[in-house]
Scaffold this motif. Structure first.
Motif, mmCIF file in Angstrom:
data_model
loop_
_atom_site.group_PDB
_atom_site.id
_atom_site.type_symbol
_atom_site.label_atom_id
_atom_site.label_comp_id
_atom_site.label_asym_id
_atom_site.label_seq_id
_atom_site.Cartn_x
_atom_site.Cartn_y
_atom_site.Cartn_z
ATOM 1 N N HIS A 157 0.830 -1.207 0.000
ATOM 2 C CA HIS A 157 0.000 0.000 0.000
ATOM 3 C C HIS A 157 0.864 1.257 0.000
ATOM 4 O O HIS A 157 0.785 2.093 0.897
ATOM 5 C CB HIS A 157 -0.960 0.005 1.194
ATOM 6 C CG HIS A 157 -1.896 -1.144 1.204
ATOM 7 N ND1 HIS A 157 -2.946 -1.251 0.335
ATOM 8 C CD2 HIS A 157 -1.935 -2.265 1.970
ATOM 9 C CE1 HIS A 157 -3.591 -2.367 0.556
ATOM 10 N NE2 HIS A 157 -2.997 -3.007 1.545
ATOM 11 N N PHE A 158 1.721 1.371 -0.996
ATOM 12 C CA PHE A 158 2.598 2.525 -1.105
ATOM 13 C C PHE A 158 1.783 3.794 -1.360
ATOM 14 O O PHE A 158 0.676 3.746 -1.885
ATOM 15 C CB PHE A 158 3.600 2.347 -2.255
ATOM 16 C CG PHE A 158 4.618 1.280 -1.988
ATOM 17 C CD1 PHE A 158 5.442 1.361 -0.886
ATOM 18 C CD2 PHE A 158 4.751 0.209 -2.844
ATOM 19 C CE1 PHE A 158 6.395 0.392 -0.630
ATOM 20 C CE2 PHE A 158 5.695 -0.769 -2.599
ATOM 21 C CZ PHE A 158 6.513 -0.670 -1.489
ATOM 22 N N ILE A 159 2.382 4.925 -0.979
ATOM 23 C CA ILE A 159 1.753 6.207 -1.236
ATOM 24 C C ILE A 159 1.892 6.496 -2.726
ATOM 25 O O ILE A 159 2.981 6.429 -3.276
ATOM 26 C CB ILE A 159 2.437 7.320 -0.427
ATOM 27 C CG1 ILE A 159 2.326 7.024 1.059
ATOM 28 C CG2 ILE A 159 1.843 8.677 -0.749
ATOM 29 C CD1 ILE A 159 3.172 7.922 1.905
ATOM 30 N N GLY A 160 0.812 6.827 -3.370
ATOM 31 C CA GLY A 160 0.866 7.131 -4.793
ATOM 32 C C GLY A 160 1.495 8.496 -5.052
ATOM 33 O O GLY A 160 1.608 9.339 -4.153
ATOM 34 N N ASP A 161 1.906 8.701 -6.295
ATOM 35 C CA ASP A 161 2.536 9.978 -6.650
ATOM 36 C C ASP A 161 1.576 11.152 -6.474
ATOM 37 O O ASP A 161 1.981 12.223 -6.033
ATOM 38 C CB ASP A 161 3.035 9.932 -8.092
ATOM 39 C CG ASP A 161 4.258 9.041 -8.229
ATOM 40 O OD1 ASP A 161 4.970 8.848 -7.217
ATOM 41 O OD2 ASP A 161 4.505 8.545 -9.348
ATOM 42 N N ARG A 162 0.310 10.959 -6.814
ATOM 43 C CA ARG A 162 -0.667 12.051 -6.684
ATOM 44 C C ARG A 162 -0.834 12.473 -5.233
ATOM 45 O O ARG A 162 -0.850 13.656 -4.911
ATOM 46 C CB ARG A 162 -2.015 11.621 -7.257
ATOM 47 C CG ARG A 162 -2.016 11.499 -8.739
ATOM 48 C CD ARG A 162 -3.375 11.104 -9.241
ATOM 49 N NE ARG A 162 -3.318 10.887 -10.670
ATOM 50 C CZ ARG A 162 -4.194 10.188 -11.340
ATOM 51 N NH1 ARG A 162 -5.205 9.642 -10.704
ATOM 52 N NH2 ARG A 162 -4.073 10.030 -12.635
ATOM 53 N N THR B 43 5.602 18.021 9.273
ATOM 54 C CA THR B 43 5.415 16.598 9.555
ATOM 55 C C THR B 43 4.983 15.853 8.296
ATOM 56 O O THR B 43 5.233 14.649 8.165
ATOM 57 C CB THR B 43 4.359 16.418 10.668
ATOM 58 O OG1 THR B 43 4.744 17.180 11.797
ATOM 59 C CG2 THR B 43 4.223 14.979 11.079
ATOM 60 N N ILE B 44 4.375 16.550 7.357
ATOM 61 C CA ILE B 44 3.915 15.922 6.114
ATOM 62 C C ILE B 44 5.098 15.391 5.298
ATOM 63 O O ILE B 44 4.975 14.376 4.616
ATOM 64 C CB ILE B 44 3.078 16.927 5.291
ATOM 65 C CG1 ILE B 44 1.813 17.302 6.063
ATOM 66 C CG2 ILE B 44 2.717 16.373 3.925
ATOM 67 C CD1 ILE B 44 1.023 18.431 5.439
ATOM 68 N N ILE B 45 6.245 16.054 5.376
ATOM 69 C CA ILE B 45 7.400 15.649 4.562
ATOM 70 C C ILE B 45 7.855 14.224 4.893
ATOM 71 O O ILE B 45 7.942 13.387 3.996
ATOM 72 C CB ILE B 45 8.542 16.668 4.685
ATOM 73 C CG1 ILE B 45 8.097 18.009 4.106
ATOM 74 C CG2 ILE B 45 9.808 16.170 3.986
ATOM 75 C CD1 ILE B 45 9.032 19.156 4.390
ATOM 76 N N PRO B 46 8.152 13.891 6.163
ATOM 77 C CA PRO B 46 8.544 12.498 6.411
ATOM 78 C C PRO B 46 7.409 11.503 6.213
ATOM 79 O O PRO B 46 7.661 10.330 5.941
ATOM 80 C CB PRO B 46 9.044 12.500 7.853
ATOM 81 C CG PRO B 46 8.526 13.717 8.472
ATOM 82 C CD PRO B 46 8.329 14.708 7.372
ATOM 83 N N LEU B 47 6.164 11.959 6.315
ATOM 84 C CA LEU B 47 5.052 11.048 6.056
ATOM 85 C C LEU B 47 4.938 10.688 4.573
ATOM 86 O O LEU B 47 4.291 9.702 4.225
ATOM 87 C CB LEU B 47 3.740 11.660 6.541
ATOM 88 C CG LEU B 47 3.539 11.708 8.048
ATOM 89 C CD1 LEU B 47 2.265 12.471 8.393
ATOM 90 C CD2 LEU B 47 3.485 10.311 8.621
ATOM 91 N N ARG C 209 1.281 11.995 -2.768
ATOM 92 C CA ARG C 209 2.532 12.604 -2.305
ATOM 93 C C ARG C 209 2.623 14.064 -2.757
ATOM 94 O O ARG C 209 2.989 14.949 -1.971
ATOM 95 C CB ARG C 209 3.726 11.818 -2.841
ATOM 96 C CG ARG C 209 5.063 12.374 -2.400
ATOM 97 C CD ARG C 209 6.236 11.552 -2.904
ATOM 98 N NE ARG C 209 6.316 10.319 -2.132
ATOM 99 C CZ ARG C 209 6.140 9.103 -2.643
ATOM 100 N NH1 ARG C 209 5.883 8.950 -3.919
ATOM 101 N NH2 ARG C 209 6.232 8.032 -1.893
ATOM 102 N N ILE C 210 2.253 14.334 -4.008
ATOM 103 C CA ILE C 210 2.300 15.706 -4.531
ATOM 104 C C ILE C 210 1.302 16.595 -3.799
ATOM 105 O O ILE C 210 1.624 17.728 -3.416
ATOM 106 C CB ILE C 210 2.053 15.698 -6.059
ATOM 107 C CG1 ILE C 210 3.262 15.087 -6.772
ATOM 108 C CG2 ILE C 210 1.773 17.095 -6.576
ATOM 109 C CD1 ILE C 210 3.039 14.794 -8.237
ATOM 110 N N VAL C 211 0.087 16.103 -3.553
ATOM 111 C CA VAL C 211 -0.922 16.877 -2.826
ATOM 112 C C VAL C 211 -0.421 17.191 -1.417
ATOM 113 O O VAL C 211 -0.539 18.322 -0.938
ATOM 114 C CB VAL C 211 -2.271 16.123 -2.780
ATOM 115 C CG1 VAL C 211 -3.229 16.749 -1.793
ATOM 116 C CG2 VAL C 211 -2.894 16.076 -4.159
ATOM 117 N N GLY C 212 0.163 16.211 -0.750
ATOM 118 C CA GLY C 212 0.688 16.436 0.596
ATOM 119 C C GLY C 212 1.801 17.460 0.628
ATOM 120 O O GLY C 212 1.834 18.342 1.501
ATOM 121 N N LEU C 213 2.717 17.378 -0.332
ATOM 122 C CA LEU C 213 3.823 18.331 -0.357
ATOM 123 C C LEU C 213 3.356 19.737 -0.738
ATOM 124 O O LEU C 213 3.906 20.729 -0.254
ATOM 125 C CB LEU C 213 4.917 17.834 -1.298
ATOM 126 C CG LEU C 213 5.630 16.555 -0.822
ATOM 127 C CD1 LEU C 213 6.624 16.071 -1.859
ATOM 128 C CD2 LEU C 213 6.296 16.755 0.521
#
Length: 142
Positions: free
Chosen positions: A33-38, A91-95, A40-44
């Motif tokens: 259940h890896f984090i998808g690219d979309r 905190t979003i960055i390491p997540l 990850r981009i939304v979080g960053l």
């Protein structure tokens, strides 16, 4: 002879008392259940917007620090809230780090830094808020 010794005239007894070995288990199908690219981009993007808005608010407080309203709002506590929000938002960055793109050691560091960033940011933000509230309460009681 790897440290094993066979005992003559003794059968190996499996679980349940059977002398017949169990069938071979099928291979385990793992889904990480890896984090998808979309996501990850939304979080960053959200992390960046938190940092930019906090920096904007801090610079506004510094620019207007002599104004009556800002002085009454206790600028040191406002700046602490902005800094705490930046740390809390970071905190979003390491997540956003997972095994799919990064090494195990990078994932370990990210996993260990997440609670620290969250705790420090939360504590800084809310200690400033509680201090402001305590100070206002102290002034209003006198």
């Amino acid at each position: 002879s790897n440290g094993w010794e066979t005992v003559p005239n003794n059968d190996f007894i499996f679980t349940g008392g059977s002398k017949i070995p169990p069938p071979v288990l099928p291979l385990l199908n793992k889904n990480f259940h890896f984090i998808g690219d979309r996501l990850r981009i939304v979080g960053l993007i959200l992390c960046s917007s938190i940092a930019l808005l906090s920096i904007f608010c801090a610079s506004w407080v510094i620019y207007h620090r002599k104004h009556r309203v800002v002085l009454a709002s206790q600028p040191i506590f406002l700046l602490m809230i902005c800094l705490g929000a930046i740390i809390l938002g970071s905190t979003i960055i390491p997540l956003s780090i997972d095994d799919q793109r990064f090494s195990k050691s990078a994932c370990d560091v990210a996993c260990m830094s997440t609670p620290w960033l969250f705790s420090i940011g939360f504590t800084m933000t809310f200690s400033a808020l509680f201090s402001k509230l305590w100070r206002v309460n102290k002034v209003s009681d006198n």
